[in-house]
Motif scaffolding. Structure first.
Motif, mmCIF file in Angstrom:
data_model
loop_
_atom_site.group_PDB
_atom_site.id
_atom_site.type_symbol
_atom_site.label_atom_id
_atom_site.label_comp_id
_atom_site.label_asym_id
_atom_site.label_seq_id
_atom_site.Cartn_x
_atom_site.Cartn_y
_atom_site.Cartn_z
ATOM 1 N N CYS A 130 0.841 -1.197 0.000
ATOM 2 C CA CYS A 130 0.000 0.000 0.000
ATOM 3 C C CYS A 130 0.878 1.250 0.000
ATOM 4 N N LYS A 131 0.539 2.182 -0.859
ATOM 5 C CA LYS A 131 1.252 3.453 -0.934
ATOM 6 C C LYS A 131 0.266 4.557 -1.250
ATOM 7 N N LYS A 132 0.602 5.793 -0.877
ATOM 8 C CA LYS A 132 -0.208 6.918 -1.337
ATOM 9 C C LYS A 132 0.000 7.077 -2.838
ATOM 10 N N SER A 133 1.251 6.946 -3.259
ATOM 11 C CA SER A 133 1.588 7.035 -4.671
ATOM 12 C C SER A 133 2.494 5.849 -5.004
ATOM 13 N N PHE A 134 2.072 5.026 -5.952
ATOM 14 C CA PHE A 134 2.816 3.820 -6.299
ATOM 15 C C PHE A 134 3.805 4.168 -7.418
ATOM 16 N N THR A 135 5.097 4.047 -7.126
ATOM 17 C CA THR A 135 6.166 4.423 -8.046
ATOM 18 C C THR A 135 6.958 3.193 -8.471
ATOM 19 N N SER A 136 7.988 3.429 -9.269
ATOM 20 C CA SER A 136 8.847 2.311 -9.680
ATOM 21 C C SER A 136 9.542 1.707 -8.453
ATOM 22 N N LYS A 137 9.853 2.533 -7.461
ATOM 23 C CA LYS A 137 10.458 2.027 -6.223
ATOM 24 C C LYS A 137 9.464 1.115 -5.481
ATOM 25 N N SER A 138 8.186 1.519 -5.463
ATOM 26 C CA SER A 138 7.144 0.709 -4.827
ATOM 27 C C SER A 138 7.005 -0.632 -5.539
ATOM 28 N N LEU A 139 7.025 -0.583 -6.876
ATOM 29 C CA LEU A 139 6.916 -1.808 -7.676
ATOM 30 C C LEU A 139 8.099 -2.725 -7.389
ATOM 31 N N ALA A 140 9.298 -2.165 -7.340
ATOM 32 C CA ALA A 140 10.488 -2.975 -7.041
ATOM 33 C C ALA A 140 10.355 -3.646 -5.673
ATOM 34 N N GLN A 141 9.811 -2.916 -4.702
ATOM 35 C CA GLN A 141 9.605 -3.464 -3.363
ATOM 36 C C GLN A 141 8.621 -4.636 -3.412
ATOM 37 N N LEU A 142 7.498 -4.455 -4.098
ATOM 38 C CA LEU A 142 6.501 -5.520 -4.202
ATOM 39 C C LEU A 142 7.081 -6.731 -4.936
ATOM 40 N N LEU A 143 7.802 -6.498 -6.024
ATOM 41 C CA LEU A 143 8.418 -7.603 -6.775
ATOM 42 C C LEU A 143 9.438 -8.349 -5.919
ATOM 43 N N GLU A 144 10.154 -7.616 -5.073
ATOM 44 C CA GLU A 144 11.112 -8.252 -4.157
ATOM 45 C C GLU A 144 10.374 -9.174 -3.175
ATOM 46 N N TYR A 145 9.246 -8.715 -2.634
ATOM 47 C CA TYR A 145 8.448 -9.549 -1.741
ATOM 48 C C TYR A 145 7.956 -10.790 -2.475
ATOM 49 N N MET A 146 7.456 -10.601 -3.674
ATOM 50 C CA MET A 146 6.943 -11.728 -4.459
ATOM 51 C C MET A 146 8.047 -12.746 -4.722
ATOM 52 N N HIS A 147 9.218 -12.262 -5.064
ATOM 53 C CA HIS A 147 10.356 -13.151 -5.336
ATOM 54 C C HIS A 147 10.736 -13.919 -4.068
ATOM 55 N N GLU A 148 10.842 -13.206 -2.962
ATOM 56 C CA GLU A 148 11.235 -13.850 -1.707
ATOM 57 C C GLU A 148 10.190 -14.868 -1.240
ATOM 58 N N MET A 149 8.901 -14.578 -1.530
ATOM 59 C CA MET A 149 7.828 -15.498 -1.143
ATOM 60 C C MET A 149 7.633 -16.605 -2.177
ATOM 61 N N ASN A 150 8.327 -16.471 -3.303
ATOM 62 C CA ASN A 150 8.222 -17.440 -4.393
ATOM 63 C C ASN A 150 6.778 -17.566 -4.905
ATOM 64 N N VAL A 151 6.158 -16.381 -5.138
ATOM 65 C CA VAL A 151 4.803 -16.327 -5.682
ATOM 66 C C VAL A 151 4.817 -15.492 -6.958
ATOM 67 N N LYS A 152 3.830 -15.718 -7.782
ATOM 68 C CA LYS A 152 3.782 -15.021 -9.068
ATOM 69 C C LYS A 152 2.838 -13.819 -9.071
ATOM 70 N N SER A 153 2.061 -13.618 -7.993
ATOM 71 C CA SER A 153 1.062 -12.549 -7.961
ATOM 72 C C SER A 153 1.224 -11.682 -6.725
ATOM 73 N N GLY A 154 0.589 -10.506 -6.794
ATOM 74 C CA GLY A 154 0.579 -9.610 -5.660
ATOM 75 C C GLY A 154 -0.449 -8.517 -5.893
ATOM 76 N N TYR A 155 -0.663 -7.692 -4.877
ATOM 77 C CA TYR A 155 -1.604 -6.578 -4.953
ATOM 78 C C TYR A 155 -0.844 -5.265 -4.767
ATOM 79 N N ALA A 156 -1.166 -4.270 -5.597
ATOM 80 C CA ALA A 156 -0.638 -2.918 -5.461
ATOM 81 C C ALA A 156 -1.835 -2.005 -5.164
ATOM 82 N N ILE A 157 -1.793 -1.309 -4.033
ATOM 83 C CA ILE A 157 -2.896 -0.457 -3.599
ATOM 84 C C ILE A 157 -2.360 0.971 -3.471
ATOM 85 N N ALA A 158 -3.013 1.921 -4.154
ATOM 86 C CA ALA A 158 -2.565 3.319 -4.064
ATOM 87 C C ALA A 158 -3.639 4.255 -4.605
ATOM 88 N N CYS A 159 -3.489 5.523 -4.265
ATOM 89 C CA CYS A 159 -4.369 6.567 -4.814
ATOM 90 C C CYS A 159 -3.903 6.965 -6.202
#
Length: 183
Positions: A130-159
């Motif tokens: 979750c972010k107020k504004s989802f940026t490339s840094k936010s995406l990199a963070q989410l992708l890092e979580y997905m990679h570490e969890m070994n999952v192919k999906s995730g949710y991005a929540i922002a205004c």
């Protein structure tokens, strides 16, 4: 300090509802009795089975108001209500409940990092960021979580989304009206 037990007699306790507990929690927050407030909020959270959306939303609204009162007592000069937790996180909890996104308990990842939430998606636990504004840094963070969890999906929540998302990430837009600093 608020003596919550002195407000409730034995004859009252049979008619005592969770709404009453929430009212006392809010009252405790106004009196700056944060120990009682926390105890009552934890009680209602523990007993919120999610079956009543109305109660869950009321509980979260009172909880947010109590947190606001706490923040105001700790730092009255700070502009309140505009951080990710109080806005985007709270909105996600309500949205998820209303739209069938099952928020599940998770634990910190092996790296020690932790997504904002974990959700169940098609039988798999995935990260929610979750972010107020989802940026490339936010995406990199989410992708890092997905990679570490070994999952192919995730949710991005922002205004606001300042980056395009890959198809395997579900984009959920928080309405601008939830942001107190927006006109």
């Amino acid at each position: 300090m608020t003596d919550i037990n002195s407000k409730i007699t034995d004859s009252d306790s049979a008619n005592f509802t969770f709404a009453d507990v929430l009212a006392h929690a809010y009252d405790a927050s106004l009196e700056q009795d944060f120990e009682t407030m926390i105890s009552l909020l934890k009680f209602t959270e523990k007993n919120d089975d999610g079956k009543s959306v109305t109660f869950s939303m009321l509980r979260m609204a009172v909880q947010d108001a109590c947190i606001f009162n706490y923040k105001l007592s700790v730092s009255p000069e700070k502009k309140l209500g505009e951080d990710e937790y109080s806005v985007v996180h709270s909105w996600m909890k309500i949205y998820g409940q209303r739209n069938g996104i099952k928020i599940v308990k998770g634990k910190p990842l092996a790296s020690g990092k932790r997504p904002d939430f974990f959700a169940e998606l098609e039988g798999e636990t995935v990260p929610v960021e979750c972010k107020k504004s989802f940026t490339s840094k936010s995406l990199a963070q989410l992708l890092e979580y997905m990679h570490e969890m070994n999952v192919k999906s995730g949710y991005a929540i922002a205004c606001d989304f300042k980056v395009d998302l890959p198809d395997n990430i579900t984009k959920i837009i928080v309405p601008k009206m939830w942001m107190l600093d927006e006109d």
